[in-house]
Design a protein around this motif. Structure first.
Motif, short mmCIF file in Angstrom:
data_model
loop_
_atom_site.label_atom_id
_atom_site.label_comp_id
_atom_site.label_asym_id
_atom_site.label_seq_id
_atom_site.Cartn_x
_atom_site.Cartn_y
_atom_site.Cartn_z
N PRO A 100 0.33 -1.52 13.53
CA PRO A 100 1.55 -2.17 13.02
C PRO A 100 1.28 -3.51 12.34
O PRO A 100 1.80 -3.80 11.26
N THR A 101 0.43 -4.33 12.97
CA THR A 101 0.16 -5.67 12.43
C THR A 101 -0.65 -5.60 11.14
O THR A 101 -0.34 -6.29 10.15
N LEU A 102 -1.65 -4.75 11.08
CA LEU A 102 -2.50 -4.67 9.90
C LEU A 102 -1.77 -4.04 8.71
O LEU A 102 -2.07 -4.36 7.56
N LEU A 103 -0.83 -3.15 8.97
CA LEU A 103 -0.05 -2.60 7.87
C LEU A 103 0.85 -3.67 7.24
O LEU A 103 1.07 -3.68 6.04
N VAL A 104 1.34 -4.57 8.06
CA VAL A 104 2.10 -5.71 7.51
C VAL A 104 1.19 -6.55 6.63
O VAL A 104 1.58 -7.01 5.55
N GLU A 105 -0.05 -6.75 7.08
CA GLU A 105 -1.01 -7.53 6.29
C GLU A 105 -1.37 -6.83 4.98
O GLU A 105 -1.79 -7.48 4.03
N ARG A 106 -1.18 -5.51 4.92
CA ARG A 106 -1.45 -4.76 3.68
C ARG A 106 -0.27 -4.82 2.71
O ARG A 106 -0.33 -4.25 1.63
N GLY A 107 0.80 -5.49 3.11
CA GLY A 107 1.92 -5.67 2.20
C GLY A 107 3.17 -4.92 2.55
O GLY A 107 4.19 -5.05 1.85
N TYR A 108 3.15 -4.13 3.61
CA TYR A 108 4.35 -3.41 4.03
C TYR A 108 5.25 -4.33 4.86
O TYR A 108 4.78 -5.26 5.51
N THR A 109 6.54 -4.06 4.86
CA THR A 109 7.46 -4.84 5.68
C THR A 109 7.29 -4.46 7.14
O THR A 109 6.67 -3.43 7.48
N THR A 110 7.86 -5.28 8.02
CA THR A 110 7.79 -4.97 9.46
C THR A 110 8.43 -3.62 9.75
O THR A 110 7.88 -2.81 10.50
N ALA A 111 9.59 -3.36 9.14
CA ALA A 111 10.27 -2.07 9.36
C ALA A 111 9.41 -0.91 8.86
O ALA A 111 9.31 0.13 9.53
N GLU A 112 8.79 -1.07 7.68
CA GLU A 112 7.94 0.00 7.15
C GLU A 112 6.71 0.23 8.03
O GLU A 112 6.32 1.37 8.29
N SER A 113 6.09 -0.86 8.49
CA SER A 113 4.90 -0.71 9.33
C SER A 113 5.25 -0.03 10.65
O SER A 113 4.48 0.80 11.16
N LEU A 162 -11.15 7.63 10.07
CA LEU A 162 -10.89 6.19 10.11
C LEU A 162 -11.32 5.51 8.82
O LEU A 162 -10.63 4.61 8.32
N VAL A 163 -12.46 5.91 8.29
CA VAL A 163 -12.91 5.33 7.02
C VAL A 163 -11.94 5.70 5.90
O VAL A 163 -11.58 4.85 5.07
N VAL A 164 -11.49 6.94 5.88
CA VAL A 164 -10.51 7.36 4.87
C VAL A 164 -9.23 6.53 5.00
O VAL A 164 -8.68 6.05 4.00
N PHE A 165 -8.75 6.34 6.21
CA PHE A 165 -7.53 5.56 6.45
C PHE A 165 -7.67 4.14 5.90
O PHE A 165 -6.72 3.59 5.35
N GLY A 166 -8.85 3.57 6.04
CA GLY A 166 -9.05 2.21 5.56
C GLY A 166 -9.19 2.09 4.06
O GLY A 166 -9.01 1.00 3.51
N LEU A 167 -9.50 3.21 3.38
CA LEU A 167 -9.76 3.15 1.95
C LEU A 167 -8.57 3.55 1.09
O LEU A 167 -8.45 3.09 -0.05
N VAL A 168 -7.70 4.41 1.61
CA VAL A 168 -6.62 4.93 0.78
C VAL A 168 -5.47 3.93 0.65
O VAL A 168 -5.27 3.07 1.52
N ASP A 169 -4.72 4.05 -0.45
CA ASP A 169 -3.58 3.16 -0.70
C ASP A 169 -2.25 3.90 -0.68
O ASP A 169 -1.20 3.29 -0.44
N SER A 170 -2.27 5.18 -0.95
CA SER A 170 -1.03 5.96 -1.00
C SER A 170 -0.39 6.03 0.38
O SER A 170 -1.06 6.33 1.38
N PRO A 171 0.91 5.78 0.47
CA PRO A 171 1.60 5.89 1.77
C PRO A 171 1.42 7.27 2.41
O PRO A 171 1.25 7.38 3.62
N VAL A 172 1.47 8.33 1.59
CA VAL A 172 1.30 9.68 2.13
C VAL A 172 -0.11 9.85 2.70
O VAL A 172 -0.30 10.39 3.80
#
Length: 465
Positions: A300-313, A355-365
């Motif tokens: 949750p915290t790192l997704l916010v750091e990637r630019g998503y809102t708290t609700a989105e994360s 885990l590596v894939v999760f860290g590299l991709v940008d698409s929400p899907v």
């Protein structure tokens, strides 16, 4: 229905011959799951639900607390680590106490402790008091988890231990999506609404009351202590035997009694064979916590750091949390069919890639798909590892040995909480997921190269090597 440890003891000397068949020997010959087993799975599964709600409550409350209290990433890491400090203490102390005084009193006492402290967390007003309460909550959580897993290993048929550990965890892991979706629904309501997450965790006390009425002391533990069986224990085993005969349509094999072993000594943990098992189990738990909780606690915290809102994360995290239940269920059909150490290696290779894939991709899907699959396969490994740890130590040291292994993992969580923050601050987000992937792969290698063979073996045979 309590079992009195002060009851009359039979002699328990090292050189004594095996006793005539007793309750533990009669229990060991039961090959199927009985109605009582299923009842216990339901009760213990509910306890696991509240355990997992409480364990993950701070991770989902953290984004709101950062906004409301102005917490830094470092302070979030410190409170996360505080919980692991408590779990380290709870694993070792709870395990040792369960070897000395029995599984049941430690199980019930730990439920009361984490429930009260979770309620206190809901009322806290500052980061330091919250940190202290998370330490105390962690003590109760891990003491309960460790003793519960040991209890299952001692009370369930050897050919089904892995499957029912998996099913038990699957029931309990419903607590992760419960906590995630509760956070998603409650936290956006406004100031202070995060407190309700901790209130729900405190409801574990209700499950403790049910366990007090339905869960007996481990019959294997009482037998190993040389304690005379109670009338209630006689009734329990007789009912299980009748049920087993009805289900199999045959007579049960003759029971084989084991000699009582008395109290375990700490010095026994330093013997070469025992020390090796302890080191392997502890190393596996360390890498599990570094990868598993390093991922789930920080999403949750790192997704916010990637630019998503708290609700989105929180929405992303809630979807990923659902993966825990099918992940544990996936372990059920394979836990007792294949050797556990080999399966863990295969699963952790898959986890590392995801885990590596999760860290590299940008698409929400792509984030949701890779994260969901990673969380699911991670969770498939957990019941296999927990089953192994509860099997590999002798009965009179099972609580302590399991506690040291699990406690080592929780202690690693103290470092892990700070390490994720440091890696992110110094090297960036992608480096965090590479680090988590390396930890996952290390778990698989430790199990494949050094773990004992335990699948479908009697606990007494595993103990002898």
């Amino acid at each position: 229905m309590s079992d009195d440890p002060s009851a009359t003891r039979r002699p328990a000397t090292t050189g004594s011959p095996p006793r005539s068949p007793d309750l533990a020997a009669r229990l060991d010959r039961i090959p199927v799951i009985t109605r009582l087993h299923r009842r216990w799975v339901a009760v213990l599964g509910v306890l696991f639900v509240f355990d997992l709600v409480d364990l993950n409550s701070f991770a989902y409350a953290a984004p709101a607390l950062r906004t409301e209290w102005g917490l830094s990433i470092g302070e979030v890491g410190a409170v996360t680590s505080a919980g692991f400090v408590g779990m380290f203490a709870g694993a070792i102390v709870g395990g040792r106490l369960s070897d000395r005084f029995g599984r049941r009193p430690v199980l019930l006492g730990s439920i009361l402790l984490f429930s009260v402290c979770s309620l206190g967390s809901a009322a806290t007003t500052g980061v330091w008091s919250l940190g202290v309460l998370r330490v105390l909550t962690g003590i109760g959580l891990q003491a309960m988890t460790g003793v519960l897993l040991v209890w299952v290993s001692e009370m369930f048929p050897r050919s089904l231990r892995g499957r029912y550990q998996s099913l038990l965890l699957a029931v309990g892991l419903a607590g992760i999506p419960v906590a995630a979706w509760l956070a998603r629904l409650v936290i956006p309501l406004g100031h202070g609404s995060w407190r309700w997450i901790f209130v729900v965790g405190a409801l574990g006390a209700v499950g403790g009351l049910v366990a007090w009425r339905t869960v007996p002391e481990s019959i294997r533990w009482r037998s190993a202590q040389g304690l005379s069986p109670t009338a209630r224990e006689e009734q329990i085993v007789a009912a299980m035997e009748r049920d087993a005969r009805e289900r199999t349509g045959t007579e049960l094999p003759e029971p084989v009694a084991e000699a009582p072993v008395g109290q375990g000594r700490l010095s026994e943990m330093l013997r070469p064979g025992m020390l090796r098992r302890t080191v392997v189990a502890s190393a596996a738990c360390v890498f599990l916590i570094l990868s598993f909780y390093g991922f789930s606690s920080w999403v949750p915290t790192l997704l916010v750091e990637r630019g998503y809102t708290t609700a989105e994360s929180l929405t992303f995290a809630s979807v990923l949390a659902i993966a825990a239940v099918p992940g544990a269920l996936l372990a059920a059909p394979i836990a007792d069919r294949f050797e556990r150490r080999s399966v863990v290696l295969v699963l952790q290779v898959v986890v590392a890639v995801l885990l590596v894939v999760f860290g590299l991709v940008d698409s929400p899907v792509a984030i949701v798909v890779s994260g969901f699959c990673a969380a699911m396969v991670m969770q498939t490994s957990v019941p296999l590892l927990y089953t192994y740890i509860a099997e590999v130590f002798p009965l009179h040291l099972r609580g302590l040995g399991s506690g040291i292994a699990n406690g080592s993992g929780r202690l690693a969580g103290v470092v892990g909480g700070v390490l994720v923050a440091s890696v992110y601050s110094g090297l960036g987000l992608t480096a965090v997921y590479v680090y988590l992937a390396v930890a996952a792969l290390s778990l698989g290698l430790v199990m494949a190269l050094f773990a004992e063979r335990t699948t479908n073996r009697r606990l007494e045979d595993i103990e002898r090597g």
